[in-house]
Design an enzyme around this catalytic site. Structure first.
Site, PDB file in Angstrom:
ATOM      1  N   ASN A 154      -4.963   7.647 -15.052  1.00 36.83           N
ATOM      2  CA  ASN A 154      -5.884   6.657 -14.483  1.00 36.83           C
ATOM      3  C   ASN A 154      -7.115   7.290 -13.830  1.00 36.83           C
ATOM      4  O   ASN A 154      -8.158   6.666 -13.747  1.00 36.83           O
ATOM      5  CB  ASN A 154      -5.144   5.783 -13.476  1.00 36.83           C
ATOM      6  CG  ASN A 154      -4.241   6.581 -12.562  1.00 36.83           C
ATOM      7  OD1 ASN A 154      -3.299   7.232 -13.025  1.00 36.83           O
ATOM      8  ND2 ASN A 154      -4.536   6.561 -11.285  1.00 36.83           N
ATOM      9  N   CYS A 329      -8.601   7.358  -4.597  1.00 38.87           N
ATOM     10  CA  CYS A 329      -7.664   6.948  -5.643  1.00 38.87           C
ATOM     11  C   CYS A 329      -6.252   6.834  -5.119  1.00 38.87           C
ATOM     12  O   CYS A 329      -5.502   5.956  -5.507  1.00 38.87           O
ATOM     13  CB  CYS A 329      -7.647   7.951  -6.781  1.00 38.87           C
ATOM     14  SG  CYS A 329      -9.198   7.988  -7.635  1.00 38.87           S
TER      15      CYS A 329
HETATM   16  C1  LIG Z   1      -3.008   0.504 -12.039  1.00 42.23           C
HETATM   17  C2  LIG Z   1      -1.939   1.412 -12.505  1.00 42.23           C
HETATM   18  C3  LIG Z   1      -0.610   1.218 -12.135  1.00 42.23           C
HETATM   19  C4  LIG Z   1      -0.185   0.096 -11.190  1.00 42.23           C
HETATM   20  O1  LIG Z   1      -0.400  -1.149 -11.767  1.00 42.23           O
HETATM   21  P1  LIG Z   1      -0.290  -2.511 -10.902  1.00 42.23           P
HETATM   22  O2  LIG Z   1      -0.214  -3.562 -11.932  1.00 42.23           O
HETATM   23  O3  LIG Z   1      -1.546  -2.555 -10.097  1.00 42.23           O
HETATM   24  O4  LIG Z   1       0.923  -2.422 -10.062  1.00 42.23           O
HETATM   25  C5  LIG Z   1       0.340   2.081 -12.628  1.00 42.23           C
HETATM   26  N1  LIG Z   1       0.006   3.092 -13.448  1.00 42.23           N
HETATM   27  C6  LIG Z   1      -1.266   3.318 -13.821  1.00 42.23           C
HETATM   28  C7  LIG Z   1      -1.575   4.439 -14.751  1.00 42.23           C
HETATM   29  C8  LIG Z   1      -2.276   2.493 -13.361  1.00 42.23           C
HETATM   30  O5  LIG Z   1      -3.536   2.721 -13.724  1.00 42.23           O
END
Ligand SMILES: *Cc1c(COP(=O)(O)O)cnc(C)c1O
Length: 388
Positions: A154, A329
């Protein structure tokens, strides 16, 4: 006309596509039924809407509808996958392999299990953010019950070699869980081609509403079993109790349908915008792209600015341009990013980074404005330093 503020933080969350909102609206009031009400038309309508949503969500990732479990988001899906496997496979072993650059939803679930007796190996990453598949193979033990490696990061967009990871998992008879939250909707993902056994993703990262997500649970070759983490009415085949978020699921389904249609063109367009942004910012001479040599998702760029604080750059942009800094982040904490540190950056280098993430509604004009503003801020900072 250029409209401010500009949003370049699509990896944090995305706006709902207007078509998604439209599709959801009737399910708040007119068709408000509980999808578990089996004896009347309100319930039937809701259940039908949920099943259509399930089909659309499954189609985007090459799954069968029956392999999709709806949750409240990727965080819950990661927790259900990791803790659910740990409980179910306890008689086989207690060892989990994951990587140092995972999202905190994965790392913190693993740390939780460590307190309950799990042994967890955290694979190191190289300077580009990639795990070493040989190190993964070497880490597998007879007691290994789960390999948890993400599809794409991410913060950096760096894509792990998931097919190689799944080959190791298959070969050694270990369940493979993949957090594919950032990859879904941006690049073609297919649970069968990629060999995923469990996979998490989320609606609000792909232009759907917040508070809804999915866990893919493989039903054949092999069938993966999970222990529920929420007990109650036995919804979602007993894997996730709780009244279903019908409007959310409808919106998630619509969002997946749109992503599927736009996948090819969208990917190219985002890649072009990202290259434009990176080459303009790199001209400043003090910037470098984190994970730039690895395969990456098309829409995200993590850039370190030598001698600057990412926080300061992000705040200086903040009124007009939304980006996120390396430390921001990790949610509430001000620690430098664990992802960048795992890639060998010093605390200072990690703190000097900013994440730009582009999306469906980004334009070339916006990108040009952002790179110009970034260079202006860098120049102003230089001048201040000269005066000191
Ligand atoms: C945003 C994200 C999450 C968490 O997702 P939510 O739906 O906000 O709980 C988990 N893993 C990655 C790689 C993300 O980008």
């Amino acid at each position: 006309m250029l409209k401010l503020p500009i949003y370049l933080d699509y990896n944090a969350t995305t706006p709902c596509d207007p078509a998604v909102v439209e599709e959801m609206l009737p399910y708040f009031s007119r068709s408000f039924g509980n999808a578990a009400s089996r004896h009347h038309v309100f319930g039937w309508q809701a259940a039908e809407a949920v099943e259509q949503g399930r089909e659309r969500v499954a189609a985007l990732v090459g799954a069968e509808p029956g392999e999709i479990v709806f949750t409240s988001g990727a965080t819950e899906s990661c927790n259900l996958a990791i803790k659910g496997v740990y409980e179910t496979y306890a008689s086989k072993g207690n060892h989990i392999i994951t990587s140092a650059t995972e999202h905190s939803a994965v790392l913190d679930a693993c740390r939780h299990l460590e307190r309950l007796g799990a042994e967890v190996s955290y694979l190191e990453s190289d300077q580009d953010g990639l795990i070493d598949v040989e190190a993964l193979e070497a880490a597998v033990r007879p007691a290994t019950i789960l390999i948890a490696v993400m599809y794409a990061n991410n913060e950096t967009g760096v894509m792990q070699p998931v097919r190689q990871v799944s080959a190791v998992a298959r070969d050694r008879g270990v369940v493979f869980f993949c957090d594919m939250t950032q990859a879904v909707g941006k690049i073609p993902v297919d649970v069968n081609r990629d060999g995923l056994d469990l996979a998490a993703f989320s609606s609000h990262k792909i232009y759907g509403p917040k508070g809804v997500g999915a866990l893919y649970v493989r039903r054949r070759n092999p069938r993966v079993r999970l222990t529920a983490q929420l007990d109650g009415g036995g919804h979602e085949k007993g894997m996730r109790s709780g009244t279903l978020n019908v409007p959310g699921i409808v919106g998630f389904g619509k969002a997946c349908e749109i992503c599927g249609k736009e996948l090819h063109d969208g990917r190219e367009r985002l890649g072009r915008l990202r290259s434009r942004l990176e080459s303009d910012i790199l001209e400043s001479g003090i910037a470098s792209v984190n994970g730039g040599a690895a395969p990456r998702l098309p829409h995200v760029s993590s850039i370190s600015f030598e001698g600057m604080e990412g926080e300061n750059l992000a705040s200086a942009l903040g009124r007009d341009v939304a980006v996120s800094s390396g430390s921001a982040c990790s949610s509430a904490s001000m620690e430098p990013s664990h992802v960048l540190k795992a890639m060998g950056l010093t605390d200072e280098q990690a703190r000097s980074s900013v994440r730009f993430s582009i999306g469906r509604f980004s334009t070339e004009e916006e990108i040009d404005y952002v790179s110009r503003r970034v260079r202006e801020i860098i120049n102003q900072t230089d001048q201040k330093e000269v005066k000191l």
